[in-house]
Every structure is written in structure tokens, then in C-alpha cells.
Scaffold this motif. Sequence first.
Motif, PDB file in Angstrom:
ATOM      1  N   ALA A 298       0.822  -1.574   0.104  1.00 29.73           N
ATOM      2  CA  ALA A 298      -0.072   0.193   0.475  1.00 29.73           C
ATOM      3  C   ALA A 298       1.056   1.271   0.205  1.00 29.73           C
ATOM      4  N   ALA A 299       2.144   1.580   0.516  1.00 34.17           N
ATOM      5  CA  ALA A 299       2.866   1.997   0.399  1.00 34.17           C
ATOM      6  C   ALA A 299       3.720   1.966  -0.835  1.00 34.17           C
ATOM      7  N   ARG A 300       3.962   3.712  -1.149  1.00 42.74           N
ATOM      8  CA  ARG A 300       5.727   4.142  -2.347  1.00 42.74           C
ATOM      9  C   ARG A 300       6.310   3.622  -2.379  1.00 42.74           C
ATOM     10  N   THR A 301       7.178   3.971  -0.759  1.00 46.91           N
ATOM     11  CA  THR A 301       7.990   3.705  -0.494  1.00 46.91           C
ATOM     12  C   THR A 301       8.057   2.729   0.809  1.00 46.91           C
ATOM     13  N   MET A 302       8.734   2.530   1.210  1.00 52.37           N
ATOM     14  CA  MET A 302      10.084   1.812   2.744  1.00 52.37           C
ATOM     15  C   MET A 302      10.444   3.048   3.639  1.00 52.37           C
ATOM     16  N   VAL A 303      10.174   3.215   4.881  1.00 50.64           N
ATOM     17  CA  VAL A 303      11.436   4.370   5.055  1.00 50.64           C
ATOM     18  C   VAL A 303      12.664   3.334   6.516  1.00 50.64           C
ATOM     19  N   LEU A 304      13.493   3.371   6.781  1.00 50.53           N
ATOM     20  CA  LEU A 304      14.450   2.910   7.688  1.00 50.53           C
ATOM     21  C   LEU A 304      15.333   3.912   8.224  1.00 50.53           C
ATOM     22  N   ALA A 305      15.173   4.310   9.577  1.00 50.59           N
ATOM     23  CA  ALA A 305      16.041   5.484   9.794  1.00 50.59           C
ATOM     24  C   ALA A 305      17.429   5.174  10.774  1.00 50.59           C
ATOM     25  N   SER A 306      17.139   3.724  10.397  1.00 50.04           N
ATOM     26  CA  SER A 306      17.950   2.682  11.482  1.00 50.04           C
ATOM     27  C   SER A 306      19.244   3.510  11.989  1.00 50.04           C
ATOM     28  N   PHE A 307      19.999   3.771  13.484  1.00 52.38           N
ATOM     29  CA  PHE A 307      20.870   3.994  14.286  1.00 52.38           C
ATOM     30  C   PHE A 307      22.313   2.295  13.822  1.00 52.38           C
ATOM     31  N   ALA A 308      21.505   1.452  14.596  1.00 50.65           N
ATOM     32  CA  ALA A 308      22.105   0.910  13.844  1.00 50.65           C
ATOM     33  C   ALA A 308      21.520  -0.792  13.612  1.00 50.65           C
ATOM     34  N   GLU A 309      22.030  -1.904  12.343  1.00 46.82           N
ATOM     35  CA  GLU A 309      21.507  -2.889  11.770  1.00 46.82           C
ATOM     36  C   GLU A 309      22.378  -3.681  11.949  1.00 46.82           C
ATOM     37  N   GLY A 310      21.574  -5.451  11.455  1.00 48.86           N
ATOM     38  CA  GLY A 310      23.103  -5.682  10.423  1.00 48.86           C
ATOM     39  C   GLY A 310      22.446  -5.620   9.093  1.00 48.86           C
TER      40      GLY A 310
END
Length: 401
Positions: A298-310
Motif C-alpha cells: 500500500a506504500a510507495r516507499t519503505m522508510v527505515l531510519a536506523s542507527f544500528a542494524e545487521g
Amino acid sequence: MRVAYFTNQYPKVSHSFIRREILALERQGVEVARLALRGWSDGLVDPDDLSEREKTHYLLRGGLGALLPATIRQLLSAPVSFLQGVRMALRLSRLSDRPAPYHLVYLAEACELVHWCRQQGVDHLHVHFGTNPAEVALLARLIGGPAYSFTVHGPDEFDRPLGLHLREKIEAASHVVAISSYGRSQLYRWVGHSHWHKIQVVHCGLETSFFDPPPSQPFPSTPRLVCVGRLCEQKGQLLLLDAVRRLRDRGEDFHLVLAGDGEMRRELEAFIAQHNLQAQVSITGWISSERVKQELLAARTMVLASFAEGLPVVIMEAMALGRPVLTTSIAGIPELVRHGVDGWLVPAGDVEALVETLSSALATPAAQLEQMGLTARARVIERHSIDTEAAKLKHLLPAPS
């Protein structure tokens, strides 16, 4: 050969990638037993998770007292190796954020694990995460248990490499899996060059069914964004809300869905209320994997503003569904997402850059976004098929004797 997968908690809603990996190995002829410390009473709704729970043995289901018989048996049958285990447990307690008694409990868990593996004919133990289950596997190996390997995801392991004694765990393992080249490089930092050959990259993967053609529906025309993940400090949702507040104040039209729940929900809701963002932001709470899929579509873009990830699986899922991703250029993410091609990369913690990149994404015509999504889909299919990655894992396992 019979392999046991060992984790802290299994099955778990946020760890469906472990289930996918196990099932893919089984399709390739590997016999896999499921073993976990806990998770027998967690609230689960996914039928696949419920099925996996029925197949899983839980070391702590009988409480700590149930570990005593196996511990005594191990002490009496192999006192020398047991005392070596005690010494190692005490050594691993140094620099740890948990005191020595916890590590002695890990030794008791290792005794029970060794007993169970012998009963079940387990030849090799594979652990997910380099935290306490990897320590239990190390102690089990020291007192006569099977060889072990483990997968490191990050960022927790990279935040506490000394306290988690990554060096000792890697040195004792038959091999170690990193989910990205970045993760492999971080493990290289904490072990001697003579052990580097053990550390191999195997990506997390998506089921083939996830790569089926998406539902035949038009690309969303509304400026809808979605952020999927646990509501916690490391995911950067508070910074994201600050960015969307600034976008709203500039008169931009959009709606952001925070899909998930977690310890920061109240703080995020307070920020939304304080800045009157109710019309621009909504929080779903915990949702099923099918609902996550629908939110992404349903979204046009997925957003992830993470500071730490794998390397977040949700990025792979969004790309597989043909959605460009706007995220931070940290850890293994730039190995998958190419700026301006599959999505956008911004410096972590830079709210101004996040505002401008969000504005650019919102201004991008739907046709261009759709093309970026198709490119993203092709890239994730190439790099993150679970059957391809499981074949790499199978190759790393010791050959049957």
C-alpha cells in the motif's frame, strides 16, 4: 548427518528468517532438529510458527532445577572436562554484563544440551546469534558435545564484542556465518588471521513464494510511506518523526505508517500528540506477516531510519514486493540498496538529510518509483533466495561420517 538449530527463543515473530533457513535446509536433505532455551508459551498466531513450536525442544521448560541431573551426570562421567567447563564459564564472565552465576547456569544448560544431543543423535549444532546461546554451545563443545557453528547478525554482537567474548566463540567454532561482508569485516577485527577462513558470508533469504509476481494492482498513487520494525531506539523512529514534522511544517502531503510495536511506543505517541501529527502518522502495533506485506504494497516507499542494524529482512521484503527503500547507509545495507537505483541512502542520524531525501522521494513520479521498485525486486531475487543461501550453509556443514 543430523543438525540441531539452537537459539535463545524459537519460534519468534521477528525471527521468521530462521524458520525459512531451517525449512530450506530440510528441502535440501539436511535433517534439522529444533532446540531453544525458551519460547514454548509465547503468543503466536502464524500457523507456520505454531507448527515449528510443536517440533522444538526447550532446554528450560522444566525450570533451572531440571538441569541438575544432567549437570551431576556430566560431573561424574567426565570430571576433568567438566572442570574445564567451569574454568571457561568463569573466564567468560569477565567483562560480561552478567555476573559469574549466570555463566555457571550456561554451563548447566550446556550439560543438558550435551545429554539431549546424544539422545537425538545430533552431529552438529548451529546457533543463531553470537550471544548466550553461542556461549552454551562453546561450553557444550568443551565438555564433550558436538561441533558447533553460529550466525552473527549484529548489531548487538558488534556493540559488545569483548563482553560477549566473540574471539573465544569463533576460535572454538568449526565455522562462523556473517550475513553481510560488513559483518564479516567486524568479526575479522576480533580474531586472529589464522581463523579468518572460518568466517563466511551467507545472506538471510526469502522464500521462493515471496518472489511470486505481486498482486496485479496499480502502483499506489497516494503519498503513503511505511516504516516496519520494532519501536526501539536503534530503529531511529524518533528521528523519523522529527523529519516528518518538518515535512508537515513545509506543507508537504504524505502519510507515514509505523508498522510495529515496542518499548518506545509511548514516547513516539507522545511526540505525535505534542506536535499534532495524528493526521500524518499512525502506529499499527504488532501485525501479522501478511499484514506487513499488505502495508508494504500500500506504500510507495519503505522508510527505515536506523542507527544500528545487521541487514534488515524487511528491506529485502519491500524490495521483493517492488517497493523502493529509503534507509540509512550503515552496516550491510549499502551492499543491497544502491542510492538512486533501488532507493535512497542517507547518513544515519542526519535529520536534515533525511528530510530532504524524504521530500525528494515524495516528489518522484509514480512511474519512476515503480521502475526503481522493479530494479530493487530483481536485485533482491538475485542476492537473497533462501534456497541459494541454504545451499551455501549446507556446503559449510561437516561431511557425514
